[in-house]
Scaffold this motif. Sequence first.
Motif, PDB file in Angstrom:
ATOM      1  N   GLU A 109     -24.437  25.446  37.349  1.00 18.02           N
ATOM      2  CA  GLU A 109     -25.496  26.190  36.656  1.00 18.02           C
ATOM      3  C   GLU A 109     -26.702  25.297  36.360  1.00 18.02           C
ATOM      4  O   GLU A 109     -27.115  25.109  35.218  1.00 18.02           O
ATOM      5  N   TYR A 110     -27.254  24.742  37.432  1.00 25.63           N
ATOM      6  CA  TYR A 110     -28.423  23.871  37.296  1.00 25.63           C
ATOM      7  C   TYR A 110     -29.607  24.659  36.751  1.00 25.63           C
ATOM      8  O   TYR A 110     -29.922  25.750  37.223  1.00 25.63           O
ATOM      9  N   GLN A 111     -30.257  24.103  35.729  1.00 25.04           N
ATOM     10  CA  GLN A 111     -31.347  24.800  35.049  1.00 25.04           C
ATOM     11  C   GLN A 111     -32.701  24.132  35.243  1.00 25.04           C
ATOM     12  O   GLN A 111     -33.691  24.540  34.649  1.00 25.04           O
ATOM     13  N   GLY A 112     -32.742  23.111  36.110  1.00 25.94           N
ATOM     14  CA  GLY A 112     -33.994  22.405  36.347  1.00 25.94           C
ATOM     15  C   GLY A 112     -34.214  21.284  35.351  1.00 25.94           C
ATOM     16  O   GLY A 112     -33.613  21.261  34.266  1.00 25.94           O
ATOM     17  N   GLU A 113     -35.086  20.339  35.738  1.00 25.82           N
ATOM     18  CA  GLU A 113     -35.456  19.216  34.872  1.00 25.82           C
ATOM     19  C   GLU A 113     -34.231  18.444  34.385  1.00 25.82           C
ATOM     20  O   GLU A 113     -34.181  17.974  33.237  1.00 25.82           O
ATOM     21  N   GLY A 114     -33.205  18.313  35.259  1.00 28.68           N
ATOM     22  CA  GLY A 114     -32.035  17.522  34.905  1.00 28.68           C
ATOM     23  C   GLY A 114     -31.089  18.183  33.928  1.00 28.68           C
ATOM     24  O   GLY A 114     -30.179  17.523  33.401  1.00 28.68           O
ATOM     25  N   GLN A 115     -31.274  19.476  33.659  1.00 31.93           N
ATOM     26  CA  GLN A 115     -30.429  20.189  32.714  1.00 31.93           C
ATOM     27  C   GLN A 115     -29.376  21.019  33.455  1.00 31.93           C
ATOM     28  O   GLN A 115     -29.675  21.656  34.469  1.00 31.93           O
ATOM     29  N   TRP A 116     -28.159  21.019  32.924  1.00 36.38           N
ATOM     30  CA  TRP A 116     -27.039  21.720  33.555  1.00 36.38           C
ATOM     31  C   TRP A 116     -26.347  22.620  32.542  1.00 36.38           C
ATOM     32  O   TRP A 116     -26.170  22.242  31.382  1.00 36.38           O
ATOM     33  N   GLY A 117     -25.916  23.797  33.014  1.00 36.59           N
ATOM     34  CA  GLY A 117     -25.186  24.709  32.142  1.00 36.59           C
ATOM     35  C   GLY A 117     -23.732  24.324  31.976  1.00 36.59           C
ATOM     36  O   GLY A 117     -23.075  24.720  31.003  1.00 36.59           O
ATOM     37  N   ARG A 118     -23.194  23.577  32.946  1.00 40.42           N
ATOM     38  CA  ARG A 118     -21.803  23.128  32.875  1.00 40.42           C
ATOM     39  C   ARG A 118     -21.765  21.605  32.779  1.00 40.42           C
ATOM     40  O   ARG A 118     -22.393  20.902  33.581  1.00 40.42           O
ATOM     41  N   HIS A 119     -21.006  21.138  31.799  1.00 38.29           N
ATOM     42  CA  HIS A 119     -20.932  19.703  31.541  1.00 38.29           C
ATOM     43  C   HIS A 119     -19.667  19.430  30.744  1.00 38.29           C
ATOM     44  O   HIS A 119     -18.832  20.335  30.550  1.00 38.29           O
ATOM     45  N   ARG A 120     -19.529  18.220  30.240  1.00 41.73           N
ATOM     46  CA  ARG A 120     -18.311  17.853  29.508  1.00 41.73           C
ATOM     47  C   ARG A 120     -18.097  18.748  28.295  1.00 41.73           C
ATOM     48  O   ARG A 120     -16.963  19.099  27.947  1.00 41.73           O
ATOM     49  N   GLY A 121     -19.175  19.123  27.633  1.00 44.69           N
ATOM     50  CA  GLY A 121     -19.053  19.976  26.454  1.00 44.69           C
ATOM     51  C   GLY A 121     -18.821  21.439  26.772  1.00 44.69           C
ATOM     52  O   GLY A 121     -18.383  22.209  25.908  1.00 44.69           O
ATOM     53  N   LYS A 122     -19.138  21.852  27.971  1.00 44.50           N
ATOM     54  CA  LYS A 122     -18.912  23.234  28.410  1.00 44.50           C
ATOM     55  C   LYS A 122     -18.379  23.188  29.843  1.00 44.50           C
ATOM     56  O   LYS A 122     -19.092  23.427  30.812  1.00 44.50           O
ATOM     57  N   PRO A 123     -17.097  22.856  29.990  1.00 41.91           N
ATOM     58  CA  PRO A 123     -16.537  22.603  31.316  1.00 41.91           C
ATOM     59  C   PRO A 123     -16.357  23.859  32.154  1.00 41.91           C
ATOM     60  O   PRO A 123     -16.438  24.994  31.660  1.00 41.91           O
ATOM     61  N   LEU A 124     -16.125  23.630  33.444  1.00 37.32           N
ATOM     62  CA  LEU A 124     -15.837  24.709  34.388  1.00 37.32           C
ATOM     63  C   LEU A 124     -14.459  25.301  34.098  1.00 37.32           C
ATOM     64  O   LEU A 124     -13.661  24.716  33.362  1.00 37.32           O
TER      65      LEU A 124
END
Length: 478
Positions: A421-436
């Motif tokens: 869930e790439y949101q641009g400018e190095g921001q991601w919707g999925r990460h360690r705090g909100k995993p797949l």
Amino acid sequence: MPAPRNAPKSEVLRGLVDRVVFHNEDNGYCILKIVPEGRRDVVSLIGKAPRVVAGEEFEAKGIWEPNRDFGPQFKADALKLRRPDSLAGIERYLGSGLIEGIGPKYAKRMVEKFGPKVFDIIENESKKLEDVEGVGKKRRVEIRESWIKQKSIHGIMLFLHQHGISSSRALRIYKTYGEESQAVLKENPYRLAQDIRGIGFKTADDIAYQLGVAEDAPERIKAGILHVLETAAGSGHCCVPETEVIKKAIDLLGVEALIAPQIDALITEDKVERHSDAGTPARNEDAAIGTAGKSAHITSLYLPYLRAAEQSIAANVKSLAALPAAYPSIDEDAALAWVMKKTGKELADSQQRAVREALRHRLLIITGGPGVGKTTILRSILLILQSKQIKLVLAAPTGRAAKRLTESTGLEAKTLHRLLEYQGEGQWGRHRGKPLAGHLFVVDEASMIDAPLMAQFLSALPDGAHLLIVGDADQLPS
């Protein structure tokens, strides 16, 4: 050599820009309709300007040239533009659409109300604009903000155009630095290469040359070193041996003595990291020893974000590799017999071994060239696990690779950017705090994945995840 006897003489022409027929922001080329001083007829002028607005006054030096289709045209070798002084010019200038909130109607009202002082009113006493019919606080604020912005842009564009820089790049520079643009460029034009996508070192170096930056200026040396490392990163290298960086920087910059000190300066500024192959940060004296060939250790230089990505990948891979698979109980022999019958394909001993390993381990890498049976192995693994109600998640680095993976497995595959869930400018919707969400994650064409993207993907895996990486180390490196 003297000019030909019948060559037209250069002359200076002044007047008003009536209309902008064409303007190329990249190179400044423009075709204008103008009204020369002392004349009422409209004629054509061809020249170059960073920006031009109807209503501006101009001064051009050039020659008249005949044109079969359009009549005489003035070809300007030099073209200067400035805000108009005449009321007619001011009205046309304000009504050109340049200033948000002012069209021809409001331009006429403002000129009638304030006359030649209207520019000063807009900039310094904008509250008075509310005395103009139809102008309220909202429009007044919009007009002044647009005026200040356009004034700043115009100054920047003139500054850059004088140094051979296109208007389109000037606009991008302004969007990045705002009113600090000229100060940034004068202080360190090489920041352009770091801050603005599409402007690389060579473009920044050309701009710096136009601005008079010395060949051995520290900021130029630093920018060249970073360029060497960024170029290597584009070819898939997280680090480069320091001796190789120095050699490439010398070739790029044409200087030698200052490179080593500027590497140290970049390290002090936390823009570069130096590490030895022993796995520890290296000191400058270690690099010197290595360069002289008196040490067994090789020092390499990293861009910090790539070092961080590499370390994150290593930590996550080590964690996964230390754990056994956590699938439901599977009779491997029975599963292999079942999947070969279902697909109608007999698996070679090496392929069967690969399937068994995938069922036993939390992490498995399947690698090999075309035709070695990677797809057959993958399909067999997925069919077995699918029959056990394991949630499968498939991904690949590109849309084309994801489509091929879907076609070969019959299961939906997404690009990694879409999955995360790439949101641009190095921001991601999925990460360690909100995993797949999923049990087994399959990534195909892994050799095309760069280190930051792989680090992001691994950090987004949920607790208990299994990972299957497929690829060919000799094909399409990232």
